[in-house]
Structure formats: C-alpha cells, structure tokens
Design a protein around this motif. Structure first.
Motif, PDB file in Angstrom:
ATOM      1  N   ASN A   1       0.871  -1.154   0.078  1.00  0.00           N
ATOM      2  CA  ASN A   1      -0.001  -0.027  -0.013  1.00  0.00           C
ATOM      3  C   ASN A   1       0.907   1.266  -0.014  1.00  0.00           C
ATOM      4  N   ALA A   2       2.133   1.110  -0.379  1.00  0.00           N
ATOM      5  CA  ALA A   2       3.114   2.274  -0.195  1.00  0.00           C
ATOM      6  C   ALA A   2       2.896   3.197  -1.586  1.00  0.00           C
ATOM      7  N   PRO A   3       3.261   4.589  -1.446  1.00  0.00           N
ATOM      8  CA  PRO A   3       3.029   5.416  -2.703  1.00  0.00           C
ATOM      9  C   PRO A   3       4.186   4.663  -3.642  1.00  0.00           C
ATOM     10  N   MET A   4       3.980   5.467  -5.002  1.00  0.00           N
ATOM     11  CA  MET A   4       5.005   4.955  -5.920  1.00  0.00           C
ATOM     12  C   MET A   4       6.229   5.279  -5.934  1.00  0.00           C
TER      13      MET A   4
ATOM     14  N   ARG B   1       8.190   6.565 -10.789  1.00  0.00           N
ATOM     15  CA  ARG B   1       7.833   7.639 -11.481  1.00  0.00           C
ATOM     16  C   ARG B   1       8.595   8.154 -12.753  1.00  0.00           C
ATOM     17  N   LYS B   2       9.893   8.269 -12.481  1.00  0.00           N
ATOM     18  CA  LYS B   2      10.865   8.708 -13.574  1.00  0.00           C
ATOM     19  C   LYS B   2      10.472   7.780 -14.641  1.00  0.00           C
ATOM     20  N   ALA B   3      10.438   6.334 -14.617  1.00  0.00           N
ATOM     21  CA  ALA B   3      10.449   5.411 -15.633  1.00  0.00           C
ATOM     22  C   ALA B   3       9.101   5.895 -16.636  1.00  0.00           C
ATOM     23  N   SER B   4       7.898   6.174 -15.610  1.00  0.00           N
ATOM     24  CA  SER B   4       6.678   6.324 -16.366  1.00  0.00           C
ATOM     25  C   SER B   4       6.697   7.682 -16.847  1.00  0.00           C
TER      26      SER B   4
ATOM     27  N   THR C   1       6.038  27.995 -16.234  1.00  0.00           N
ATOM     28  CA  THR C   1       6.653  27.355 -14.777  1.00  0.00           C
ATOM     29  C   THR C   1       6.898  25.996 -14.992  1.00  0.00           C
ATOM     30  N   PRO C   2       7.922  25.551 -14.364  1.00  0.00           N
ATOM     31  CA  PRO C   2       8.323  23.978 -14.525  1.00  0.00           C
ATOM     32  C   PRO C   2       7.582  23.615 -13.451  1.00  0.00           C
ATOM     33  N   SER C   3       7.083  22.139 -13.503  1.00  0.00           N
ATOM     34  CA  SER C   3       6.631  21.399 -12.533  1.00  0.00           C
ATOM     35  C   SER C   3       7.483  21.153 -11.392  1.00  0.00           C
ATOM     36  N   LYS C   4       7.034  21.054 -10.214  1.00  0.00           N
ATOM     37  CA  LYS C   4       7.832  20.625  -8.987  1.00  0.00           C
ATOM     38  C   LYS C   4       8.040  19.198  -9.046  1.00  0.00           C
ATOM     39  N   MET C   5       7.136  18.389  -9.734  1.00  0.00           N
ATOM     40  CA  MET C   5       7.016  17.157  -9.647  1.00  0.00           C
ATOM     41  C   MET C   5       8.342  16.380 -10.149  1.00  0.00           C
ATOM     42  N   GLY C   6       8.739  17.451 -11.346  1.00  0.00           N
ATOM     43  CA  GLY C   6       9.957  16.824 -11.989  1.00  0.00           C
ATOM     44  C   GLY C   6      11.328  17.159 -11.643  1.00  0.00           C
ATOM     45  N   GLY C   7      11.366  18.166 -10.711  1.00  0.00           N
ATOM     46  CA  GLY C   7      12.481  18.866 -10.356  1.00  0.00           C
ATOM     47  C   GLY C   7      13.060  18.289  -8.961  1.00  0.00           C
ATOM     48  N   ASP C   8      14.262  18.628  -8.468  1.00  0.00           N
ATOM     49  CA  ASP C   8      14.782  17.833  -7.394  1.00  0.00           C
ATOM     50  C   ASP C   8      14.621  18.957  -6.357  1.00  0.00           C
ATOM     51  N   ARG C   9      14.097  18.349  -5.321  1.00  0.00           N
ATOM     52  CA  ARG C   9      13.664  19.432  -4.060  1.00  0.00           C
ATOM     53  C   ARG C   9      14.840  19.959  -3.269  1.00  0.00           C
ATOM     54  N   PHE C  10      16.013  19.380  -3.343  1.00  0.00           N
ATOM     55  CA  PHE C  10      17.163  19.617  -2.786  1.00  0.00           C
ATOM     56  C   PHE C  10      17.954  20.870  -3.551  1.00  0.00           C
ATOM     57  N   ILE C  11      17.508  20.970  -4.582  1.00  0.00           N
ATOM     58  CA  ILE C  11      18.459  22.182  -5.508  1.00  0.00           C
ATOM     59  C   ILE C  11      17.601  23.554  -5.290  1.00  0.00           C
TER      60      ILE C  11
ATOM     61  N   LEU D   1      16.860  16.919 -17.763  1.00  0.00           N
ATOM     62  CA  LEU D   1      17.773  15.885 -17.558  1.00  0.00           C
ATOM     63  C   LEU D   1      17.515  14.719 -16.530  1.00  0.00           C
ATOM     64  N   LEU D   2      16.658  15.134 -15.617  1.00  0.00           N
ATOM     65  CA  LEU D   2      16.292  14.280 -14.489  1.00  0.00           C
ATOM     66  C   LEU D   2      15.272  13.243 -15.323  1.00  0.00           C
ATOM     67  N   THR D   3      14.542  13.720 -16.216  1.00  0.00           N
ATOM     68  CA  THR D   3      13.702  12.844 -16.879  1.00  0.00           C
ATOM     69  C   THR D   3      14.326  11.894 -17.930  1.00  0.00           C
ATOM     70  N   LYS D   4      15.442  12.217 -18.350  1.00  0.00           N
ATOM     71  CA  LYS D   4      16.116  11.396 -19.272  1.00  0.00           C
ATOM     72  C   LYS D   4      17.201  10.474 -18.706  1.00  0.00           C
ATOM     73  N   GLU D   5      17.375  10.727 -17.341  1.00  0.00           N
ATOM     74  CA  GLU D   5      18.403  10.095 -16.690  1.00  0.00           C
ATOM     75  C   GLU D   5      18.328   8.387 -16.840  1.00  0.00           C
ATOM     76  N   ASN D   6      17.263   7.762 -16.801  1.00  0.00           N
ATOM     77  CA  ASN D   6      17.222   6.373 -16.769  1.00  0.00           C
ATOM     78  C   ASN D   6      16.841   5.794 -18.084  1.00  0.00           C
ATOM     79  N   GLU D   7      16.843   6.525 -19.160  1.00  0.00           N
ATOM     80  CA  GLU D   7      16.525   6.149 -20.510  1.00  0.00           C
ATOM     81  C   GLU D   7      17.739   5.038 -21.089  1.00  0.00           C
ATOM     82  N   PRO D   8      17.014   3.969 -21.635  1.00  0.00           N
ATOM     83  CA  PRO D   8      18.261   3.148 -22.154  1.00  0.00           C
ATOM     84  C   PRO D   8      18.930   3.905 -23.255  1.00  0.00           C
ATOM     85  N   VAL D   9      20.248   3.443 -23.357  1.00  0.00           N
ATOM     86  CA  VAL D   9      21.157   3.995 -24.128  1.00  0.00           C
ATOM     87  C   VAL D   9      21.248   3.257 -25.537  1.00  0.00           C
ATOM     88  N   ASP D  10      20.800   4.105 -26.512  1.00  0.00           N
ATOM     89  CA  ASP D  10      20.795   3.389 -28.062  1.00  0.00           C
ATOM     90  C   ASP D  10      22.124   3.572 -28.679  1.00  0.00           C
TER      91      ASP D  10
END
Length: 498
Positions: A22-25, A30-33, A70-80, A94-103
């Motif tokens: 029952n934990a949050p995602m 979230r990054k992958a989706s 205005t950028p979304s807070k969900m996609g940003g880093d809360r410690f920056i 860059l955060l959204t592209k971090e885990n993409e497979p390299v072609d």
C-alpha cells in the motif's frame, strides 16, 4: 518458548525484505513512467510536446519551446535551490532522461540534439562552457614538450626574460714574449691595424704579428744601436705604418712591400706620440710641440700647435676627424680643431683638472663629442669630458696609474691599463663607470693597450716584456648576425642612392 515466538514475530514485521503493497509509487517508477510518456510524444529540439501534467508527471514545458512556462515541481529536485526558469527546465529534462536506455545507433543524433537544446536555451553549447573537465583522458601535450606535467600548469621563460650571462676569462688568450721592450711610461709602442696586423716596437726594431695566421716578421731596425723606437701608428687602411724615433724623425713604411717610403724631420726632440687623420699625420714631441704633416707633398710640415709646456705623450684624433686631443706631462688636456676650421693654433678646449701626466686618451666611437682621459701616478683619475659643452661628465679614482684607455663598442665599455700599484687591466661599464672585470697577469706596469679591428680582443704590453691578448669582448652570435644584417642593408641603401 512463547517469549521467543513473540520476538520472532516482531522481527518478521520489522523486516523490509517483503514488498510494501500500500506504499506510494517509488521515485524511480515515477521517472520511468514519465520517461516513457515523453518518448511517446517524440521530444525533439524543433518539435514541442503537449503532455498533461496530471497524467505523466513530466515538466509542463520541454526544451526548445519559446513560450515561458513555470516548471513542474514533481519533475524537479527538491534539494536544488531556487533557480531561474531556464535552469530549472534543463534540470527537469535531464532528470527525466536519466534512466532512459542508451541506444548505440542514436548516440550521434542525441549529442547533436543536446547541442541544439543547449544553443536554444542558453545561447551557447554548455559542453564548451565547462570549467573543470573530469571525464575522459587528459589532454596531450603539444609536440616538443619534454615534461607533460608542465604543459598546462607552468610557463617556461620566454627568450626576452632569459638573462644571458657573459663570461670574461681571467687569463689571456695568448702570451707573446717581447724581449728588449723599453720600459718607458711616455712611449707608445703598440698598435693594431685594420687588417689584423699587430705592430710592436722592441728597442730599435719593429716587429709585425699577423694575428690571423700567427706569423711574426721583422719590418725594420734603426741603424744606430743607441737610437730606439718611441711611437707607432697605422693608417686607417692598414697598409702604411708611421714610426716615431728618438732621433727626432718620423719614418713612413709600406708594410706589404717592406719598403721605407720617406723619413720626415721637423721636431727637435724625440717623437713619442702619433695619430692619423686621413692624409694628415700629427706627431707629439718631447719639446711640447705638435706638428701636422701632409704626407702627400714634399714639404710635409704644414702646421705647429703650441699649447703644452712639456712632453706630448698622448695624441688622438676623434673618429669623425673634427678634433685632435692631446695630453702632456704638464698635466694638461687640449682639444684642437682641424687645420681647415679657423685658427688651429688655438685650442677649442683646455682642461687642467688632472694632477699627473696625461698619456691615456680615448674618443667614444658612438658619441664623437665624448673624450676620456686618464692621469698618471699623482692623479690616477679617469675623467669623461663633453667637448661641446666643455664640462666634466664624470670622474673616477682608480687608485692606480693610468697608462692607456680605449672604448670597447661591442658592450659599450671603457678599458683602462694601469701601472703602479696594481699593474692590471680593468673593464668599466660606460657611462656608469662601474667595474665589470679585472684582468690580472702582468708582473710589471702595463704600458700600452690597443683594441683589435673586430673589437673583440685587447692587446697589452707591459714592462715584464710580454704581450698578452685578452678575448673579453666577443659578441653574442645572435647580436652579431643582426648587426651584419643591418650593415648589409645600409650598404644596399647607400649603393642605391649613389
């Protein structure tokens, strides 16, 4: 046993090995989706994508779109910390592209896309703006460097900042015997021609030393044994030699044919000093008189200068031929004009500051109006005179009798020869008159000093019956080549003018 069972139940509850239903995602989910959603919309530098904030959790604006959102807070880093909108857009992307497979097939296209995004957002390529580059291999050193560690963090001395030290040998280059040399302070027994031939007077004979080949020849010898040579002087061309004798005469010799051209008699005492100015030969005598001789005519004696009351032991024409400097045993220094310029019987300048006999005289080659004079045992001073103003520019006590002076143009220095008490040769920096070097070796007083035609060597003759050659003024090869180039260029200019 019930107690142990209870503890096992507690440990099993606290273990996190089992999935939490029952934990949050999770953040990586979230990054992958969000990445998958971005890929479906086909992000590119020239194409914008409209992605719903509520469904994909991606930034509301992709790079490359001109509209400011205005950028979304969900996609940003809360410690920056808070940044401007463009930096937040780049960080979110860059955060959204971090885990993409390299072609591997799309690497080149990706780098080009990143460069285009960077140029669009920042106005420059962010890869070129890095201060520290920690990835990859270090840069190779340019060709020619021996130590790779010094390539980026050290700077070698440039040629202009390298101070080249000049070596002056303390020992002579050559030593020659001079038997029967007359140890008389007032005589001038040594001269060096422009053709590199050294003439030296040994009692009643004159010997010639070819400094290039090393050959020594006897030029002449006086008939009477009691007579002796008092002075020598080469012509400017180096083909004729004037010889002053103790029997009041001057002999003129053709050196290369070893033939005496003429004998001129006009003085009433020994001729101890000689100096050439083109076809005019000036001679100083023990009587205190200076005679001008025109060697082209039969009646050679054309003028007499009467300013000294005792022996004229120093006589030098200036390099430009305008003035004749004379020094005598009466402690006087006179400067005379040419015969063509006004009354030659009157001196232009007269100085009485010296307290001893003035035999040492030298004109400065690069400053024709500068005259250096040196006094004898009672004076011991070098004095620098300005002939135009008549003033004494500088004076220096050398603590020793001065028998000869000469300017060395290669390093703009003044060289002095000394008798009692040091019996040495000293090199002085001009015009500061600071001591550069001392040349020691003679065991008796140095009587005469002369400079070689290339101005690299000085020859000294002393009462110890030796001639020593000191190679103290050799020029730097680079400087010598530059001077040769200047001379050749000036020669071409003169030829074109003619």
């Amino acid at each position: 046993m019930a107690q142990f069972g209870f503890e096992n139940d507690i440990h099993s509850i606290l273990k996190l090995d089992m999935p939490i239903t029952n934990a949050p995602m999770a953040r990586w989910q979230r990054k992958a989706s969000s990445s998958n959603a971005s890929a479906l919309n086909g992000l590119s530098p020239g194409k914008s994508a409209n992605v719903s904030l509520s469904s994909s959790k991606t930034p509301s604006k992709t790079p490359g779109k001109n509209k400011k959102v205005t950028p979304s807070k969900m996609g940003g880093d809360r410690f920056i910390p808070t940044r401007n909108s463009k930096q937040m857009d780049v960080a979110s992307f860059l955060l959204t592209k971090e885990n993409e497979p390299v072609d591997a097939n799309n690497t080149t296209a990706t780098s080009e896309s990143q460069k285009a995004w960077s140029m669009s957002l920042n106005g420059y390529n962010i890869e070129d703006a890095k201060i520290l580059h920690l990835g990859g291999k270090p840069l190779n050193a340019p060709e020619g460097y021996q130590n790779n560690l010094k390539v980026l963090y050290s700077q070698g001395a440039t040629p202009a900042s390298v101070k080249k030290t000049r070596y002056i040998s303390s020992s002579p280059d050559r030593i020659l015997d001079a038997p029967e040399l007359r140890n008389d302070f007032y005589l001038n027994l040594l001269d060096w021609s422009s053709r590199n031939v050294l003439a030296v007077a040994l009692h009643n004979s004159v010997y010639l030393l070819d400094a290039t080949q090393g050959d020594v020849t006897l030029l002449m010898k006086l008939e009477r044994e009691e007579d002796y040579i008092c002075s020598l002087a080469w012509t400017k061309e180096g083909t004729y030699l004037a010889i002053g004798t103790s029997d009041c005469k001057i002999q003129l010799w053709d050196v290369y044919n070893q033939k005496r051209l003429r004998s001129m008699a006009s003085h009433t005492a020994r001729v101890v000093s000689l100096s050439w100015n083109d076809h005019v030969l000036s001679s100083g005598s023990r009587s205190g008189h200076i005679h001008h001789h025109d060697v082209r005519v039969a009646d050679h004696h054309i003028f007499t200068l009467t300013g000294h009351s005792q022996e004229v032991c120093g006589l030098k024409w200036s390099p430009d031929g305008r003035y004749l400097a004379s020094g005598g045993n009466d402690n006087m220094v006179h400067v005379w004009p040419r015969v063509q310029e006004g009354p030659a019987s009157q001196s232009v300048r007269s100085w009485s500051e010296h307290q001893g006999a003035v035999k040492a005289l030298a004109w400065c080659p690069w400053q024709p109006n500068i005259l250096a004079s040196g006094g004898g045992t009672s004076d011991r001073h070098i004095r620098i005179w300005n002939v135009n103003s008549g003033s004494c520019i500088s004076s220096l006590d050398t603590q020793s009798q001065i028998s000869s002076l000469v300017f060395a143009p290669n390093y703009k220095e003044l060289v002095s020869a000394h008798g009692y008490a040091h019996n040495n040769v000293v090199i002085w920096k001009y015009p500061a008159l600071t001591r550069v070097a001392e040349l020691n070796g003679h065991e008796d007083r140095v009587l005469s000093l002369i400079l070689s035609p290339d101005c690299s060597t000085v020859a000294t003759v002393a009462g110890d019956e030796t001639i020593r050659m000191w190679k103290s003024f050799e020029m730097d090869p680079v400087k010598k080549a530059k001077e040769r180039l200047v001379k050749s260029t000036s020669g071409v200019i003169h030829q074109s003018i003619r």
